[in-house]
Enzyme design. Structure first.
Site, PDB file in Angstrom:
ATOM      1  N   PRO A 223      37.517  48.639  45.113  1.00  0.00           N
ATOM      2  CA  PRO A 223      38.576  47.914  45.812  1.00  0.00           C
ATOM      3  C   PRO A 223      39.027  46.627  45.141  1.00  0.00           C
ATOM      4  CG  PRO A 223      36.506  47.747  47.011  1.00  0.00           C
ATOM      5  CD  PRO A 223      36.284  48.749  45.919  1.00  0.00           C
ATOM      6  N   PHE A 224      38.189  46.038  44.269  1.00  0.00           N
ATOM      7  CA  PHE A 224      38.548  44.762  43.647  1.00  0.00           C
ATOM      8  C   PHE A 224      38.286  44.796  42.138  1.00  0.00           C
ATOM      9  CE2 PHE A 224      37.322  43.899  48.058  1.00  0.00           C
ATOM     10  CZ  PHE A 224      38.543  43.412  48.539  1.00  0.00           C
ATOM     11  N   GLU A 241      33.547  43.693  45.751  1.00  0.00           N
ATOM     12  CA  GLU A 241      33.425  42.538  46.650  1.00  0.00           C
ATOM     13  C   GLU A 241      34.580  41.552  46.511  1.00  0.00           C
ATOM     14  OE1 GLU A 241      30.162  39.059  47.887  1.00  0.00           O
ATOM     15  OE2 GLU A 241      29.665  40.550  46.348  1.00  0.00           O
ATOM     16  N   LYS A 261      25.810  41.668  51.017  1.00  0.00           N
ATOM     17  CA  LYS A 261      24.357  41.496  50.853  1.00  0.00           C
ATOM     18  C   LYS A 261      23.679  42.624  51.594  1.00  0.00           C
ATOM     19  CE  LYS A 261      23.185  38.307  48.132  1.00  0.00           C
ATOM     20  NZ  LYS A 261      23.075  39.002  46.870  1.00  0.00           N
TER      21      LYS A 261
END
Length: 451
Positions: A223-224, A241, A261
């Protein structure tokens, strides 16, 4: 007032377009993939660039603001990023906000960003492309938009194997560092630290860093994800993230962060996979690890957000990727009047999820046991002309340096360490996290990657 021109274009996969541009200095790609893919961006040929090394005394936030220039209006119906500044914030940039005397890694700058007045925005949901140009006049903006649209016509780059033989840091050395960190946690020095391990190798003679980006986009879209090519360096990140996001809404700047996390590997069968996911979701250790970073990020956001505005709308959401399951939480806030995305970066950088708690002391432990990080665990960021921002955490990342023999590559993966961390288990977590990146780097010439 700078104006903008938007030109519609026929869909083409952003990774394919980035592949055609990827060897150009300052080519950049901010790519989103997976079930929730939104907007991706590809740009090259920036109007201006900025590189800050440790020796440069400029304030980085002021320098970014000067690079961006005066704010401009954006089209509310357009993509979140409609031109502005984008690039790399190295981990040791944090040494400028909280001076710790950190060493630098392998010649990497603290910051390498550029202003892009021409870019392509890819709307994955609608399968459309917008070529965006900005300029002092409509004619100048139109020329830049047309130049960006022409990138869509560049021939595709073939998918090449990278031929890397990766060598990892010795497992025993990493486990010893984990044990030392756990000892310091038990002594009360810190509550948590994220300690990373390195893998190194060299690209095949005919391979380029962009080839890794293209392989990852094809085999395990994230996604990033992000790519940046500098004159003699490159970053490839397959990050899952988000770090910090700022949206302008109804005259206010709304901030959010989504720390990860808690990690578990994927299972070999559906039943095993479901069991591993359920165990992660219920794990007291992983939930506590996540909550510590949520508290840290709430504190960081509170430094620049309105009193009482910082909220935690989501805790411990289970998200699954190609090789691992993660726990993801969300923290939101509203910036105080007069505060900017740059102020938020100053308050919260580097990301708490890859430092630990308390952040400053955790950074000291990391500096001692892991050493300088350079681009690893910093962020790739865009800062829009309207004051908006989005950024990732540079995990699942490879860093390339060009020398007389070709391209050297280094990758790192870390684990969040708490009081009950077991060194062998934490080492295994780093290996699960690096698996997709390692598979793409070492892929054989024939056949698809297996993740």
């Amino acid at each position: 007032m700078r104006t903008a021109v938007f030109l519609e274009a026929v869909w083409r996969e952003p990774a394919e377009v980035l592949g055609a541009l990827g060897e150009r200095p300052w080519a950049i790609g901010l790519l989103t993939g997976g079930a929730e893919a939104g907007w991706s961006y590809v740009a090259a040929e920036p109007a201006a660039s900025l590189v800050l090394t440790a020796a440069d005394s400029q304030d980085p936030i002021d320098a970014l603001a000067a690079l961006a220039g005066p704010p401009a209006e954006t089209d509310p119906a357009g993509p979140p990023f409609q031109g502005g500044v984008a690039g790399l914030l190295g981990y040791e940039l944090g040494d400028r906000f909280e001076p710790l005397g950190l060493l630098r890694h392998d010649g990497w700058p603290d910051l390498a960003c550029a202003r892009y007045d021409a870019l392509l925005a890819f709307d994955h949901a609608a399968r459309r492309v917008l070529a965006i140009g900005r300029g002092e006049s409509r004619a100048a903006a139109a020329r830049r938009a047309a130049a960006a649209r022409a990138w869509l016509d560049l021939p595709a780059r073939p998918l090449r194997p990278l031929g890397v033989k990766l060598e990892a840091d010795p497992p025993a050395a990493y486990e010893a560092a984990v044990a030392e960190t756990v000892r310091r946690i038990a002594a009360g020095e810190i509550f948590q630290a994220n300690l990373a391990r390195s893998w190194r190798g060299r690209l095949a003679a005919d391979a380029q860093p962009i080839d890794l980006m293209m392989r990852l986009a094809a085999s395990s879209p994230a996604p990033f994800a992000a790519y940046l090519r500098l004159p003699d360096r490159a970053i490839v990140s397959n990050s899952p993230e988000r770090f910090l996001r700022v949206d302008r809404r109804d005259g206010a700047l709304l901030a959010s962060t989504q720390p990860i996390k808690g990690t578990a590997p994927r299972g070999a069968t559906a039943a095993e996979d479901a069991a591993l996911a359920a165990a992660l979701a219920a794990s007291p250790k992983d939930r506590a690890e996540n909550l510590m970073i949520v508290d840290l990020m709430r504190n960081d956001l509170s430094r620049v957000c309105a009193p009482g505005a910082v909220k935690t709308p989501e805790l411990f959401r289970l998200v699954s990727f190609a090789n691992v399951h993660h726990l993801v939480s969300t923290v939101t806030g509203r910036l105080r009047p007069g505060r900017s995305a740059g102020d938020l970066l100053r308050a919260a950088f580097p990301p708490g999820s890859i430092t630990g708690a308390p952040k400053v002391q955790a950074m000291k432990v990391i500096a001692e046991l892991e050493g300088p990080r350079g681009p690893f665990f910093g962020a790739m960021v865009w800062l829009g002309v309207d004051g908006a921002m989005d950024s990732n955490v540079l995990i699942r990342t490879a860093a390339f340096v060009q020398d007389a023999e070709g391209w050297r590559v280094e990758a790192r993966a870390g684990a969040g360490l708490v009081a009950d961390s077991v060194p062998a288990s934490e080492r295994a977590e780093t290996e699960a996290k690096i698996a997709a990146l390692a598979a793409a780097l070492t892929a054989a010439p024939e056949g698809p990657n297996r993740e």
